[in-house]
Design a protein around this motif. Structure first.
Motif, PDB file in Angstrom:
ATOM      1  N   THR A 112       0.823  -1.209   0.000  1.00  0.00           N
ATOM      2  CA  THR A 112       0.000   0.000   0.000  1.00  0.00           C
ATOM      3  C   THR A 112       0.860   1.263   0.000  1.00  0.00           C
ATOM      4  OG1 THR A 112      -0.117  -0.026   2.418  1.00  0.00           O
ATOM      5  CG2 THR A 112      -1.879  -1.148   1.217  1.00  0.00           C
ATOM      6  N   SER A 146       0.245   0.345  -9.707  1.00  0.00           N
ATOM      7  CA  SER A 146      -0.582   1.554  -9.720  1.00  0.00           C
ATOM      8  C   SER A 146      -1.633   1.501 -10.821  1.00  0.00           C
ATOM      9  CB  SER A 146       0.306   2.790  -9.900  1.00  0.00           C
ATOM     10  OG  SER A 146       1.215   2.917  -8.824  1.00  0.00           O
ATOM     11  N   TYR A 149      -3.948  -1.953  -9.752  1.00  0.00           N
ATOM     12  CA  TYR A 149      -4.606  -1.956  -8.445  1.00  0.00           C
ATOM     13  C   TYR A 149      -4.584  -0.555  -7.829  1.00  0.00           C
ATOM     14  CZ  TYR A 149      -3.157  -6.844  -9.132  1.00  0.00           C
ATOM     15  OH  TYR A 149      -2.909  -8.089  -9.646  1.00  0.00           O
ATOM     16  N   PRO A 150      -5.228   0.420  -8.452  1.00  0.00           N
ATOM     17  CA  PRO A 150      -5.185   1.786  -7.909  1.00  0.00           C
ATOM     18  C   PRO A 150      -5.880   1.923  -6.561  1.00  0.00           C
ATOM     19  CG  PRO A 150      -6.788   1.622  -9.699  1.00  0.00           C
ATOM     20  CD  PRO A 150      -6.030   0.333  -9.691  1.00  0.00           C
ATOM     21  N   ASP A 151      -6.729   0.950  -6.212  1.00  0.00           N
ATOM     22  CA  ASP A 151      -7.470   1.015  -4.955  1.00  0.00           C
ATOM     23  C   ASP A 151      -6.707   0.426  -3.780  1.00  0.00           C
ATOM     24  OD1 ASP A 151      -7.699  -1.468  -6.302  1.00  0.00           O
ATOM     25  OD2 ASP A 151      -9.356  -2.041  -4.995  1.00  0.00           O
ATOM     26  N   VAL A 152      -5.543  -0.173  -4.045  1.00  0.00           N
ATOM     27  CA  VAL A 152      -4.755  -0.744  -2.954  1.00  0.00           C
ATOM     28  C   VAL A 152      -3.994   0.392  -2.277  1.00  0.00           C
ATOM     29  CG1 VAL A 152      -2.877  -2.318  -2.342  1.00  0.00           C
ATOM     30  CG2 VAL A 152      -4.583  -3.004  -4.030  1.00  0.00           C
ATOM     31  N   ALA A 153      -4.514   0.850  -1.157  1.00  0.00           N
ATOM     32  CA  ALA A 153      -3.931   2.003  -0.463  1.00  0.00           C
ATOM     33  C   ALA A 153      -4.052   1.814   1.039  1.00  0.00           C
ATOM     34  CB  ALA A 153      -4.641   3.295  -0.886  1.00  0.00           C
ATOM     35  N   ARG A 155      -4.577   2.938   5.156  1.00  0.00           N
ATOM     36  CA  ARG A 155      -5.740   3.437   5.875  1.00  0.00           C
ATOM     37  C   ARG A 155      -5.312   4.393   6.988  1.00  0.00           C
ATOM     38  NH1 ARG A 155      -7.679   1.003   2.063  1.00  0.00           N
ATOM     39  NH2 ARG A 155      -9.518  -0.356   2.129  1.00  0.00           N
ATOM     40  N   LYS A 240      -5.529  -9.159  -3.778  1.00  0.00           N
ATOM     41  CA  LYS A 240      -6.789  -9.627  -3.216  1.00  0.00           C
ATOM     42  C   LYS A 240      -6.677  -9.786  -1.700  1.00  0.00           C
ATOM     43  CE  LYS A 240      -8.860 -12.780  -5.526  1.00  0.00           C
ATOM     44  NZ  LYS A 240      -9.203 -14.113  -6.117  1.00  0.00           N
ATOM     45  N   ARG A 243      -6.693  -6.280  -0.131  1.00  0.00           N
ATOM     46  CA  ARG A 243      -8.024  -5.678  -0.220  1.00  0.00           C
ATOM     47  C   ARG A 243      -8.976  -6.258   0.820  1.00  0.00           C
ATOM     48  NH1 ARG A 243      -8.352  -6.463  -6.659  1.00  0.00           N
ATOM     49  NH2 ARG A 243      -7.787  -4.375  -7.403  1.00  0.00           N
ATOM     50  N   ALA A 247     -10.523  -4.304   3.966  1.00  0.00           N
ATOM     51  CA  ALA A 247     -11.987  -4.158   3.992  1.00  0.00           C
ATOM     52  C   ALA A 247     -12.547  -4.659   5.317  1.00  0.00           C
ATOM     53  CB  ALA A 247     -12.603  -4.923   2.822  1.00  0.00           C
ATOM     54  N   ASP A 250     -11.643  -2.105   7.955  1.00  0.00           N
ATOM     55  CA  ASP A 250     -12.569  -0.972   7.887  1.00  0.00           C
ATOM     56  C   ASP A 250     -13.864  -1.291   8.632  1.00  0.00           C
ATOM     57  OD1 ASP A 250     -10.807   0.516   6.372  1.00  0.00           O
ATOM     58  OD2 ASP A 250     -11.728  -0.025   4.450  1.00  0.00           O
TER      59      ASP A 250
END
Length: 259
Positions: A112, A146, A149-153, A155, A240, A243, A247, A250
């Motif tokens: 991330t 990038s 998987y642009p959503d792998v960031a 928290r 995966k 993510r 998730a 979160d």
């Protein structure tokens, strides 16, 4: 005397079923042995290659047997069909892997934080045949991640570091991940890094995972890194894994509000 002609059985059909059953049994036993750590990864990979060859042979014999049965009326259609079905079932995971090779980028180390990824100290000291060395994430690998998987960031949570660590520990335990090392946290400004061993869902291929929790102005920052121990292509598993973990994190942190 009246001559009675007996239809011959297709040897291709019979051997197709035999090779198919053998491939299925070998695949099941070797996968179970690898999953339970009774079988090491490299021998397991060789067995997978043998399984693939046997299943292909069974498939080819089944098709040849069915053609022979259609052309000459030989017996053995049932054996050929069973050989075809079993071979197709055994080959299905290989076909799925081939599709994933096309769909996902050829990288095996996801983070991330690409500029400063969490350290994999235990994995860095591990050596052996076929084991991937832990190296800095290259510019090309960072670019591919990038783009794919642009959503792998990471928290950021409005909780203390210790509270988030407690939630992370619970998630790690719930997944059955093996904790390898815990470092840092000597001072409030020092990040805590939890290194664990995770495994792929079906075949149990190992991956080294690092979860870093730092604190800044009463907010906790979580970064995660997942690297495959074997192979140059991770089939999308590492992204995966990150993510899903984040998730769930979160959701667990959101549940803290209602407590």
């Amino acid at each position: 005397m009246t001559a009675v002609l007996e239809r011959r059985s297709s040897s291709a059909a019979i051997w197709s079923r035999r090779f198919g059953i053998f491939a299925a049994v070998l695949f099941t036993l070797s996968a179970a042995g690898h999953r339970t750590e009774m079988l090491e990864t490299l021998p397991f990979l060789w067995l997978l290659a043998i399984v693939f060859g046997l299943a292909l042979l069974a498939l080819g014999l089944a098709l040849a047997g069915l053609k022979r049965i259609w052309d000459t009326g030989e017996r053995g259609a049932s054996a050929a069909v069973w050989g075809l079905i079993i071979a197709a079932c055994v080959l299905a995971p290989f076909a799925i892997s081939a599709v994933r090779i096309v769909l996902y980028p050829n990288i095996n180390d996801i983070s991330t934080d690409l500029a400063d990824p969490p350290e994999l100290t235990v994995a860095s000291s591990r050596a052996g045949p076929g084991i991937n060395p832990v190296e800095p994430i290259s510019e090309e690998a960072a670019r591919l991640q990038s783009e794919s998987y642009p959503d792998v960031a990471g928290r950021r949570y409005e909780y203390t570091r210790d509270r988030i660590i407690e939630v992370v520990d619970n998630l790690v335990a719930a997944r059955g991940w093996r904790v390898l090392r815990r470092s840092g946290g000597i001072t409030p400004d020092t990040p805590v890094t939890i290194e664990v061993e995770a495994k792929s869902f079906l075949l149990g291929f190992p991956a080294d995972v690092a979860i870093r929790i730092s604190e800044d102005e009463n907010a906790a920052h979580v970064d995660m890194r997942s690297a495959s121990r074997y192979g140059t292509h991770d089939f999308g598993d590492n992204a995966k894994r990150i993510r899903r973990f984040l998730a769930d994190l979160d959701a667990q942190v959101a549940a803290l509000v209602s407590r």
